[in-house]
Scaffold this motif. Structure first.
Motif, PDB file in Angstrom:
ATOM      1  N   UNK A 142      -9.739   9.515  -7.804  1.00 56.89           N
ATOM      2  CA  UNK A 142      -9.557  10.579  -6.931  1.00 56.89           C
ATOM      3  C   UNK A 142      -9.133   9.786  -5.541  1.00 56.89           C
ATOM      4  N   UNK A 143     -10.019   8.859  -5.314  1.00 57.41           N
ATOM      5  CA  UNK A 143      -9.679   7.989  -3.781  1.00 57.41           C
ATOM      6  C   UNK A 143      -8.560   7.142  -3.910  1.00 57.41           C
ATOM      7  N   UNK A 144      -8.185   6.515  -4.988  1.00 56.44           N
ATOM      8  CA  UNK A 144      -7.236   5.938  -5.068  1.00 56.44           C
ATOM      9  C   UNK A 144      -6.054   6.593  -4.934  1.00 56.44           C
ATOM     10  N   UNK A 145      -6.046   7.929  -5.390  1.00 62.66           N
ATOM     11  CA  UNK A 145      -4.889   8.641  -5.452  1.00 62.66           C
ATOM     12  C   UNK A 145      -4.780   9.281  -3.935  1.00 62.66           C
ATOM     13  N   UNK A 146      -5.963   9.333  -3.415  1.00 67.05           N
ATOM     14  CA  UNK A 146      -5.771   9.885  -1.740  1.00 67.05           C
ATOM     15  C   UNK A 146      -5.289   8.429  -0.829  1.00 67.05           C
ATOM     16  N   UNK A 147      -5.644   7.406  -1.420  1.00 68.24           N
ATOM     17  CA  UNK A 147      -5.337   6.288  -0.490  1.00 68.24           C
ATOM     18  C   UNK A 147      -3.885   6.000  -0.529  1.00 68.24           C
ATOM     19  N   UNK A 148      -3.208   6.189  -1.891  1.00 69.11           N
ATOM     20  CA  UNK A 148      -1.935   5.855  -2.142  1.00 69.11           C
ATOM     21  C   UNK A 148      -0.877   7.056  -1.330  1.00 69.11           C
ATOM     22  N   UNK A 149      -1.540   8.190  -1.291  1.00 69.91           N
ATOM     23  CA  UNK A 149      -0.697   9.091  -0.564  1.00 69.91           C
ATOM     24  C   UNK A 149      -0.723   9.059   0.877  1.00 69.91           C
ATOM     25  N   UNK A 194     -10.748   2.960   6.433  1.00 63.68           N
ATOM     26  CA  UNK A 194     -12.014   3.628   6.206  1.00 63.68           C
ATOM     27  C   UNK A 194     -12.282   4.128   4.809  1.00 63.68           C
ATOM     28  N   UNK A 195     -11.193   4.747   4.326  1.00 55.77           N
ATOM     29  CA  UNK A 195     -11.152   5.252   2.726  1.00 55.77           C
ATOM     30  C   UNK A 195     -11.074   4.011   1.679  1.00 55.77           C
ATOM     31  N   UNK A 196     -10.607   3.132   2.312  1.00 58.34           N
ATOM     32  CA  UNK A 196     -10.557   1.643   1.394  1.00 58.34           C
ATOM     33  C   UNK A 196     -12.015   1.111   1.358  1.00 58.34           C
ATOM     34  N   UNK A 197     -12.734   1.263   2.553  1.00 61.43           N
ATOM     35  CA  UNK A 197     -14.213   0.744   2.487  1.00 61.43           C
ATOM     36  C   UNK A 197     -14.940   1.701   1.666  1.00 61.43           C
ATOM     37  N   UNK A 198     -14.896   2.928   1.714  1.00 60.86           N
ATOM     38  CA  UNK A 198     -15.656   3.711   0.903  1.00 60.86           C
ATOM     39  C   UNK A 198     -15.333   3.494  -0.548  1.00 60.86           C
ATOM     40  N   UNK A 199     -13.839   3.314  -0.938  1.00 56.35           N
ATOM     41  CA  UNK A 199     -13.563   3.004  -2.334  1.00 56.35           C
ATOM     42  C   UNK A 199     -14.212   1.859  -2.751  1.00 56.35           C
ATOM     43  N   UNK A 200     -14.257   0.710  -2.099  1.00 58.17           N
ATOM     44  CA  UNK A 200     -15.151  -0.581  -2.495  1.00 58.17           C
ATOM     45  C   UNK A 200     -16.515  -0.148  -2.911  1.00 58.17           C
TER      46      UNK A 200
END
Length: 349
Positions: A152-159, A171-177
């Motif tokens: 879900x986070x990867x999809x949000x990050x791509x959008x 910020x989302x990339x850090x949370x994804x990590x």
């Protein structure tokens, strides 16, 4: 000094060294030969002494045989000798029957305890496997949950496109990590717990440690009860007492009353030998007697497997012994004290 002289000295020195080596080797060979000679002399002496003992034993056996022949040649003594040897044969038959009974019980108890060990091992392993299944399921659920979050986070990050989303993407990339690290940990936990479960599933039961103290006590009390039962069965005419006496005295010492008493004893002995052969019919009432004996048996310590002699009680002496018998134990029979039917040889230690 010329070369020839030096060469001669060198050759002479080599010959002297070789001679010294041969002398040293001969010395060691001589020492080894002396040691071997001493060993053989000692062995010869021991063999001579053993031969002397054997010759003395053969001589004594011949003398006893001659004495026995003379004893059996006496018409008055021969009847007593017949009773004596029949009593000894009865003792051996009862001792052999008791040994077979004890071996049978021991095998049964060992099989019972081994099966109990295997059942307990299987039950424990089933509980452990069920616990591991629960832990594997929890770990897999956690990993799947985190994997869903990652997708879900990867999809949000791509959008998120455009420079105005730069900080939000960071910020989302850090949370994804962080979630990805959590997923790695959960996946590793799934693997580790699965490996532990496989190890438990492949685990084999440990080697049987041997019969327990309680198991040995169960066998021993049953064997003692069986020995008491055989004494009771052979109490007619005092046969059990007389059989015991025949194991402790020589044939030349024994007298069994008149000729009529001897004939009566031999008739009882024929019946007794018949009883000794009916092993399968002697178990009636044995369980009740064994339970009663087990209830009152006491032991010197927690590690002892043989009851105290006073705790097993005594059996009443025969009430109607054959008239004319010279020795009857009227104080009662304790199968442990008197070691009836070679009882101590079959009791488990």
């Amino acid at each position: 000094m010329g070369i020839s002289e030096r060469l001669g000295q060198l050759l002479q020195g080599n010959r002297q060294s070789a001679e010294d080596e041969r002398l040293l080797q001969l010395y060691w060979n001589r020492a080894e030969l002396k040691k071997e000679l001493v060993r053989l002399q000692n062995e010869r002496y021991e063999l001579i002494e053993e031969l002397k003992k054997q010759e003395a034993a053969v001589l004594r056996a011949g003398e006893r045989m001659e004495e026995l022949q003379q004893h059996l040649g006496d018409p008055d003594a021969a009847t007593h000798a017949l009773v004596y040897f029949q009593l000894r044969a009865l003792w051996k038959a009862c001792a052999a029957r008791l040994a077979r009974f004890a071996e049978h019980l021991q095998n049964q108890q060992q099989d019972r305890e081994r099966r109990r060990q295997l059942i307990e091992f299987d039950q424990t392993r089933r509980r452990q496997l069920a616990d591991f299944d629960r832990r594997v399921g929890e770990a897999r659920n956690e990993a799947q949950k985190l994997e869903g979050q990652m997708k879900e986070m990867e999809a949000r990050l791509a959008s998120m496109r455009g420079f105005w989303n730069y900080f939000r993407r960071r910020r989302l990339a850090d949370e994804l990590e962080v979630v990805r690290n959590q997923w790695d940990t959960a996946a590793t936990r799934v693997t580790d717990v699965s490996d532990d479960r496989a190890a438990i599933e492949d685990q084999q039961p440990s080697e049987f440690p041997g019969m327990s103290i309680d198991g040995k006590r169960i066998v021993n009390t049953a064997v003692i009860a069986y020995a008491q039962q055989m004494v009771s069965q052979l109490s007619t005419g005092g046969l059990a007492l007389l059989a015991k006496e025949a194991t402790a005295k020589a044939v030349f010492e024994m007298r069994y009353g008149s000729r009529e008493d001897c004939v009566r004893l031999m008739a009882l002995l024929r019946e007794a030998h018949s009883i000794a052969g009916r092993e399968s019919e002697d178990l009636a009432g044995l369980k009740e007697h064994t339970d009663s004996l087990r209830a009152k048996a006491s032991y010197r310590s927690d590690a002892d497997t043989t009851p105290l002699t006073d705790s097993i009680g005594t059996l009443s002496p025969p009430t109607s012994p054959v008239s004319g018998l010279e020795s009857i134990n009227r104080a009662g029979i304790n199968v442990l004290v008197d070691d009836y039917w070679d009882l101590y040889e079959v009791l488990l230690k």
